[in-house]
Each structure stands twice: as structure tokens, then as C-alpha cells.
Write an enzyme that holds these catalytic residues in place. Structure first.
Site, PDB file in Angstrom:
ATOM      1  N   ALA A  85       0.818  -1.210   0.000  1.00 29.55           N
ATOM      2  CA  ALA A  85       0.000   0.000   0.000  1.00 29.55           C
ATOM      3  C   ALA A  85       0.856   1.267   0.000  1.00 29.55           C
ATOM      4  CB  ALA A  85      -0.920  -0.001   1.218  1.00 29.55           C
ATOM      5  N   GLU A  86       1.999   1.212   0.675  1.00 33.16           N
ATOM      6  CA  GLU A  86       2.848   2.392   0.802  1.00 33.16           C
ATOM      7  C   GLU A  86       3.645   2.672  -0.469  1.00 33.16           C
ATOM      8  OE1 GLU A  86       3.176   4.609   3.040  1.00 33.16           O
ATOM      9  OE2 GLU A  86       2.277   3.803   4.864  1.00 33.16           O
ATOM     10  N   SER A  87       4.315   1.663  -1.003  1.00 34.78           N
ATOM     11  CA  SER A  87       5.286   1.914  -2.062  1.00 34.78           C
ATOM     12  C   SER A  87       5.200   0.970  -3.248  1.00 34.78           C
ATOM     13  CB  SER A  87       6.704   1.816  -1.477  1.00 34.78           C
ATOM     14  OG  SER A  87       6.973   0.469  -1.065  1.00 34.78           O
ATOM     15  N   TYR A 189      -6.976   3.851   3.401  1.00 37.87           N
ATOM     16  CA  TYR A 189      -5.659   3.257   3.650  1.00 37.87           C
ATOM     17  C   TYR A 189      -5.794   2.005   4.512  1.00 37.87           C
ATOM     18  CZ  TYR A 189      -0.871   3.054   5.620  1.00 37.87           C
ATOM     19  OH  TYR A 189       0.374   2.663   6.033  1.00 37.87           O
TER      20      TYR A 189
END
Length: 348
Positions: A85-87, A189
Site C-alpha cells: 500500500a505504501e510503495s 488506507y
């Protein structure tokens, strides 16, 4: 990443390239005995203590397993889902507002959590090992923080949800809203990470057995407490007296929910009051068509048409739909009508 931590918020609020916020898609195929494992299993942080074989780039597997063993709430599958999800597993990723590396740490946050975990002489958010370990340290610290808020009556909600929200929006936002912040990007998120957990979580060996003299195996490991039996009761949300169509077991979010008999999945999806639900047909038993249902799950790991074995994980316990908290709601249907699961499980 926000100024307080990591997260999709940087990509959304920062005005740059927006993160791809996916809807809650929870179907994922079961995996078998080749899964990598870490110490421990179950718990609120995921579907187990290991990783599904091939789900994580090989060079990162040891670090994801190690990072996901730092506390009970944050399992390896959570670490992996959060990195995606982040990168998107890009160790050189940089957000428009300056978040860096696999785990998208802000330069102002990194010094508090970053260490030279791989011993290469530097501590950097662009070093995958350092980033993955720092992510787990920060996640676990946030989990402890929100547990403290909950104990003091300053917040409510599932610890994993609130810890992830704090990573995205900062722990101050959790305190401000006494639980999940009212920011759409933060809610998206958290939902996205939880939807990705089954993609990475090991489900272990799936074959179990029905105990001698019983018609079904328990849908949970061990001897979970019954918190609400089948029968008439006052509905805790609707506040009307109605039939409680199954048996509730008091277990933590993320606990594996297991098939009670061999059968075929006839439904796996969202069902209003039931939330994330799986229905398994077991064919004809004693002249009656028998099915079982598994409800309120945070995620499921089977799909319609799939044949499952007794003891195989069908999903993870949660609190979706009409639910006041994490629990396993298990039902038995006989010719389409709900019946008491207790005799089938040998509890009566």
C-alpha cells in the site's frame, strides 16, 4: 506519509501522484505447506504468523518475517500488505511530500525508528532491511499506544485498525476522533491494507479431521468460549427480540475461521448484516441438505466454486456487518433453515 508517520495520505494530501486506493476485495486463494513461517500464529494482526510462498520478493522475506515477529498485533502479512500500500515494493519510492523508501518514512520521523538493522554501516529509509524493521517497530509502538488509549477510554475500535490509522494520520488524529479518524484517505488506507492481508498470509496445512462421534469439527482452533448461543435473544444492534441464527465464539480479530466439514463454497462476499460471509455446502447428510456459514470476517481466503477440506481456513475473524466487536458467528443450515450448531459440533 503524513508528518507523523507513513501512509497513503502523503500521496493523496500531498497533491502529487495519488496512490491507487482499491475497494475492499477480499477473495484470495488458499496456500499450502510451502509457506514461510515465523514464530507464533493467529492473533489480531493477520491470518497467521507466516507468509504465503512466493507472495513477497525473496530478498525481503527474512526481514518481513523478522519485522512481523516484534509484537502480537503486527504479523508478517500486515507488514507485507502495508508495504504494498505504501510503495508497491519500490525501495526507491519517494512521495510528492518527501516520504521515502519501501515503508515511506518522512525524514523527520525516520531518526526515531530507523536503525542499521542489516549492519551495512548506515541507517537509511532507502535500505529495504532498515525500512522493513523500522516499519514494524513503529507499527508495534503505535499498537501499544492505541491499546493504552482504549484502556483509558480515550479511543475505541480494533487495535490493528487504529494502529494503521495512526501510521497514516498520526496518533494525535486517533485521540482527536476517539478512534478511527474521519479522514477518507485514512479509512481507505486501512481498508486497503486489510484487504491485502490474505494475499500475503500463510494459511498453513488445510486438512483436518472431524472428531470421532461428531458430525462437524470446531470452526476454530482450541476451545473458544461461546459468547452467544443459538436461540431467541434481544439483538444488540437492532434492539428487537429475534432468533440468533448461529453460535458466537469470543476470539480475537484475525483468528483463522476454519471449515467444519469438507464441502464446496457457494458464496463468498458481502452480505449486509453478516458482513464478509462464506457459505459452504456439505451435500446431503441424513437425507437433509446441509450448509455452514462463516460471518463478520475481516477477510476471506476462498472463492465461489472452490472445494475445501475440513480444517481449511476460509477467512479471518473480524467485526464486519452488524457486529459490536470481533467474534466468530458460525451457522448450520438444514434444507435452507437455520438450526442449532451445538449438536453438530458435539457441544450438546
Amino acid at each position: 506519509m503524513s508528518e507523523n508517520g507513513g501512509g497513503v495520505a502523503a500521496w493523496v494530501v500531498g497533491g502529487g501522484v495519488a496512490a491507487v486506493i482499491l475497494p475492499l476485495i477480499l477473495i484470495v486463494g488458499a496456500s499450502g505447506a510451502d509457506d514461510a513461517s515465523a514464530e507464533g500464529s493467529g492473533g489480531a494482526g493477520g491470518v497467521g504468523g507466516g507468509l504465503k510462498s512466493g507472495s513477497v520478493p525473496a530478498e525481503y522475506v527474512p526481514w518481513v518475517l523478522k519485522s512481523g515477529a516484534q509484537c502480537d498485533v503486527i504479523k508478517p502479512a500486515v507488514i507485507a500488505a502495508q508495504i504494498e500500500a505504501e510503495s508497491g515494493w519500490n525501495p526507491k519510492a519517494e512521495s510528492p511530500v518527501g516520504a521515502q523508501g519501501l515503508s515511506q518514512f518522512m525524514p523527520t520521523t525516520w531518526p526515531s525508528w530507523g536503525r542499521d538493522d542489516d549492519g551495512n554501516g548506515r541507517s537509511s529509509p532507502f535500505d529495504p532491511a532498515d525500512a522493513i524493521m523500522a516499519q514494524g517497530r513503529y507499527d508495534c509502538a503505535l499498537a501499544r499506544d492505541v491499546e493504552g488509549y482504549k484502556k483509558r477510554g480515550k479511543a475505541s475500535g480494533e487495535t490493528l485498525d487504529l494502529a494503521l490509522a495512526a501510521y497514516n494520520a498520526g496518533p494525535g488524529a486517533v485521540l482527536k476522533y476517539h478512534g478511527m479518524p474521519r479522514y477518507e484517505e485514512t479509512r481507505n488506507y486501512v481498508d486497503r491494507i486489510k484487504s491485502l492481508i490474505p494475499k500475503y498470509a500463510s494459511v498453513g496445512k488445510s486438512v483436518g479431521k472431524i472428531p470421532r462421534g461428531k458430525q462437524m469439527a470446531m470452526p476454530l482452533r482450541g476451545k473458544p468460549p461461546i459468547t452467544s448461543p443459538y436461540g431467541m435473544r434481544m439483538h444488540p444492534i437492532l434492539h428487537v427480540r429475534k432468533l440468533h441464527t448461529g453460535t458466537d465464539f469470543g476470539v480475537a480479530a484475525g483468528t483463522p475461521f476454519l471449515a467444519a466439514r469438507d464441502g464446496k463454497v457457494t458464496f463468498a462476499g458481502w452480505s449486509n448484516g453478516y458482513g464478509n460471509r462464506v457459505v459452504i455446502s456439505h451435500g446431503t447428510i441424513g437425507g437433509k441438505q446441509i450448509s455452514t456459514t462463516y460471518n463478520h470476517m475481516m477477510s476471506f481466503s476462498v472463492s465461489v466454486g472452490q472445494h475445501v477440506k475440513v480444517g481449511q481456513q476460509v477467512g479471518a475473524v473480524g467485526s464486519t456487518g452488524y457486529s459490536t466487536g470481533p467474534h466468530a458467528h458460525f451457522e448450520v443450515m438444514q434444507d435452507g433453515q437455520y438450526v442449532d450448531p451445538a449438536p453438530w459440533l458435539g457441544l450438546k
